[in-house]
Design a protein around this motif. Structure first.
Motif, PDB file in Angstrom:
ATOM      1  N   ARG A  61      50.059  29.994  59.342  1.00 16.99           N
ATOM      2  CA  ARG A  61      48.846  29.361  58.819  1.00 16.99           C
ATOM      3  C   ARG A  61      47.804  29.403  59.934  1.00 16.99           C
ATOM      4  O   ARG A  61      47.954  28.761  60.955  1.00 16.99           O
ATOM      5  CB  ARG A  61      49.210  27.929  58.446  1.00 16.99           C
ATOM      6  CG  ARG A  61      48.187  27.150  57.732  1.00 16.99           C
ATOM      7  CD  ARG A  61      48.871  25.815  57.333  1.00 16.99           C
ATOM      8  NE  ARG A  61      47.974  24.949  56.637  1.00 16.99           N
ATOM      9  CZ  ARG A  61      47.519  23.798  57.111  1.00 16.99           C
ATOM     10  NH1 ARG A  61      47.910  23.372  58.283  1.00 16.99           N
ATOM     11  NH2 ARG A  61      46.697  23.077  56.400  1.00 16.99           N
ATOM     12  N   GLU A  62      46.743  30.196  59.732  1.00 17.38           N
ATOM     13  CA  GLU A  62      45.710  30.385  60.753  1.00 17.38           C
ATOM     14  C   GLU A  62      44.407  29.724  60.316  1.00 17.38           C
ATOM     15  O   GLU A  62      43.880  30.007  59.232  1.00 17.38           O
ATOM     16  CB  GLU A  62      45.474  31.879  60.972  1.00 17.38           C
ATOM     17  CG  GLU A  62      44.356  32.185  61.924  1.00 17.38           C
ATOM     18  CD  GLU A  62      43.997  33.662  61.969  1.00 17.38           C
ATOM     19  OE1 GLU A  62      43.020  33.997  62.661  1.00 17.38           O
ATOM     20  OE2 GLU A  62      44.664  34.481  61.303  1.00 17.38           O
ATOM     21  N   LEU A  63      43.868  28.848  61.167  1.00 15.23           N
ATOM     22  CA  LEU A  63      42.595  28.204  60.873  1.00 15.23           C
ATOM     23  C   LEU A  63      41.479  29.237  60.926  1.00 15.23           C
ATOM     24  O   LEU A  63      41.306  29.929  61.937  1.00 15.23           O
ATOM     25  CB  LEU A  63      42.315  27.083  61.876  1.00 15.23           C
ATOM     26  CG  LEU A  63      40.996  26.339  61.695  1.00 15.23           C
ATOM     27  CD1 LEU A  63      40.965  25.581  60.362  1.00 15.23           C
ATOM     28  CD2 LEU A  63      40.755  25.399  62.861  1.00 15.23           C
ATOM     29  N   SER A  95      38.671  22.222  55.836  1.00 12.28           N
ATOM     30  CA  SER A  95      39.226  23.268  56.703  1.00 12.28           C
ATOM     31  C   SER A  95      39.741  24.394  55.827  1.00 12.28           C
ATOM     32  O   SER A  95      40.335  24.149  54.779  1.00 12.28           O
ATOM     33  CB  SER A  95      40.369  22.725  57.553  1.00 12.28           C
ATOM     34  OG  SER A  95      39.905  21.718  58.414  1.00 12.28           O
ATOM     35  N   SER A 111      36.308  25.267  60.113  1.00 15.54           N
ATOM     36  CA  SER A 111      36.194  23.871  59.708  1.00 15.54           C
ATOM     37  C   SER A 111      34.716  23.612  59.457  1.00 15.54           C
ATOM     38  O   SER A 111      33.855  24.131  60.170  1.00 15.54           O
ATOM     39  CB  SER A 111      36.704  22.932  60.795  1.00 15.54           C
ATOM     40  OG  SER A 111      38.084  23.104  60.981  1.00 15.54           O
ATOM     41  N   ARG A 147      46.089  25.634  47.782  1.00 15.97           N
ATOM     42  CA  ARG A 147      46.468  26.997  48.151  1.00 15.97           C
ATOM     43  C   ARG A 147      46.138  27.918  46.981  1.00 15.97           C
ATOM     44  O   ARG A 147      46.479  27.621  45.835  1.00 15.97           O
ATOM     45  CB  ARG A 147      47.950  27.064  48.494  1.00 15.97           C
ATOM     46  CG  ARG A 147      48.321  28.380  49.149  1.00 15.97           C
ATOM     47  CD  ARG A 147      49.691  28.338  49.761  1.00 15.97           C
ATOM     48  NE  ARG A 147      49.679  27.551  50.983  1.00 15.97           N
ATOM     49  CZ  ARG A 147      50.635  27.585  51.895  1.00 15.97           C
ATOM     50  NH1 ARG A 147      51.696  28.353  51.717  1.00 15.97           N
ATOM     51  NH2 ARG A 147      50.561  26.863  52.986  1.00 15.97           N
ATOM     52  N   TYR A 203      44.997  31.845  50.828  1.00 12.96           N
ATOM     53  CA  TYR A 203      44.221  30.899  51.628  1.00 12.96           C
ATOM     54  C   TYR A 203      44.562  29.472  51.226  1.00 12.96           C
ATOM     55  O   TYR A 203      45.123  29.228  50.151  1.00 12.96           O
ATOM     56  CB  TYR A 203      42.719  31.140  51.429  1.00 12.96           C
ATOM     57  CG  TYR A 203      42.256  32.457  51.977  1.00 12.96           C
ATOM     58  CD1 TYR A 203      41.751  32.558  53.274  1.00 12.96           C
ATOM     59  CD2 TYR A 203      42.339  33.619  51.220  1.00 12.96           C
ATOM     60  CE1 TYR A 203      41.332  33.777  53.786  1.00 12.96           C
ATOM     61  CE2 TYR A 203      41.932  34.840  51.725  1.00 12.96           C
ATOM     62  CZ  TYR A 203      41.429  34.912  53.006  1.00 12.96           C
ATOM     63  OH  TYR A 203      41.026  36.115  53.515  1.00 12.96           O
ATOM     64  N   GLU A 204      44.183  28.547  52.089  1.00 14.04           N
ATOM     65  CA  GLU A 204      44.360  27.134  51.780  1.00 14.04           C
ATOM     66  C   GLU A 204      43.130  26.374  52.255  1.00 14.04           C
ATOM     67  O   GLU A 204      42.712  26.515  53.406  1.00 14.04           O
ATOM     68  CB  GLU A 204      45.615  26.600  52.480  1.00 14.04           C
ATOM     69  CG  GLU A 204      45.952  25.174  52.122  1.00 14.04           C
ATOM     70  CD  GLU A 204      47.267  24.748  52.746  1.00 14.04           C
ATOM     71  OE1 GLU A 204      48.309  24.893  52.079  1.00 14.04           O
ATOM     72  OE2 GLU A 204      47.251  24.287  53.904  1.00 14.04           O
ATOM     73  N   PHE A 260      42.206  27.790  55.858  1.00 16.12           N
ATOM     74  CA  PHE A 260      43.285  28.489  56.549  1.00 16.12           C
ATOM     75  C   PHE A 260      43.612  29.774  55.802  1.00 16.12           C
ATOM     76  O   PHE A 260      43.555  29.808  54.574  1.00 16.12           O
ATOM     77  CB  PHE A 260      44.553  27.626  56.584  1.00 16.12           C
ATOM     78  CG  PHE A 260      44.399  26.357  57.376  1.00 16.12           C
ATOM     79  CD1 PHE A 260      44.735  26.321  58.723  1.00 16.12           C
ATOM     80  CD2 PHE A 260      43.932  25.203  56.768  1.00 16.12           C
ATOM     81  CE1 PHE A 260      44.593  25.149  59.454  1.00 16.12           C
ATOM     82  CE2 PHE A 260      43.791  24.028  57.490  1.00 16.12           C
ATOM     83  CZ  PHE A 260      44.119  23.997  58.834  1.00 16.12           C
ATOM     84  N   ARG A 261      43.999  30.792  56.544  1.00 17.28           N
ATOM     85  CA  ARG A 261      44.549  32.027  55.971  1.00 17.28           C
ATOM     86  C   ARG A 261      46.055  31.919  56.120  1.00 17.28           C
ATOM     87  O   ARG A 261      46.557  31.573  57.183  1.00 17.28           O
ATOM     88  CB  ARG A 261      44.026  33.260  56.687  1.00 17.28           C
ATOM     89  CG  ARG A 261      44.562  34.558  56.072  1.00 17.28           C
ATOM     90  CD  ARG A 261      43.782  35.770  56.585  1.00 17.28           C
ATOM     91  NE  ARG A 261      44.397  37.002  56.185  1.00 17.28           N
ATOM     92  CZ  ARG A 261      44.291  37.559  54.975  1.00 17.28           C
ATOM     93  NH1 ARG A 261      43.560  36.988  54.050  1.00 17.28           N
ATOM     94  NH2 ARG A 261      44.890  38.698  54.693  1.00 17.28           N
ATOM     95  N   ILE A 262      46.787  32.195  55.042  1.00 19.75           N
ATOM     96  CA  ILE A 262      48.232  32.068  55.005  1.00 19.75           C
ATOM     97  C   ILE A 262      48.856  33.459  55.037  1.00 19.75           C
ATOM     98  O   ILE A 262      48.468  34.332  54.251  1.00 19.75           O
ATOM     99  CB  ILE A 262      48.691  31.329  53.722  1.00 19.75           C
ATOM    100  CG1 ILE A 262      47.935  30.000  53.557  1.00 19.75           C
ATOM    101  CG2 ILE A 262      50.191  31.130  53.710  1.00 19.75           C
ATOM    102  CD1 ILE A 262      48.118  29.004  54.654  1.00 19.75           C
TER     103      ILE A 262
END
Length: 127
Positions: free
Chosen positions: A42-44, A33, A47, A100, A71-72, A35-37
């Motif tokens: 934290r927004e997906l 997955s 996936s 991250r 990002y993560e 994510f944008r931080i």
């Protein structure tokens, strides 16, 4: 042939590659997955699952979606090893591995490889 700022703006991409160091092979079918931080938010973004080569079929980010920022990547390694028949403790030592990192230049290729076993992992900025 020179590169201008205009065509460099969205020329980059983000990719990953997961290698199963326990079995000495690519980690096929591993859930990833992205994510944008933004501060505490934290927004997906997406996936995906790795293919037979341990890579995702398409870049995780590219074109206009390739924006500088934090990002993560989260790798679901416990589920992968369980599906591979590895007996894990409950709870497993490594379950989901979050990495991250920052993208400072949307025109560059950022490659985030993960070498993983049930008890250790390593990562770096690849090419």
């Amino acid at each position: 042939m020179g590169t201008t700022a205009g065509n460099m703006e969205n020329a980059g991409q983000l990719t990953t590659h997961v290698l199963d160091t326990m079995h000495g092979k690519p980690a096929a079918g591993l859930a990833v997955s992205l994510f944008r931080i933004d501060g505490e938010d934290r927004e997906l973004v997406l996936s995906a699952r790795t293919n037979a080569d341990g890579r995702c079929d398409a870049p995780l980010l590219s074109g206009p979606a390739m924006l500088p920022g934090v990002y993560e990547l989260v790798f679901d390694v416990a589920a992968y090893f369980r599906e591979a028949g590895v007996a894990l403790e409950d709870p497993p030592f490594l379950d989901r591995i979050p990495l991250r990192f920052g993208l400072s230049n949307a025109g560059q290729h950022y490659h985030v490889p993960l070498l993983v076993s049930p008890f250790a992992y390593s990562t770096y900025r690849g090419s």
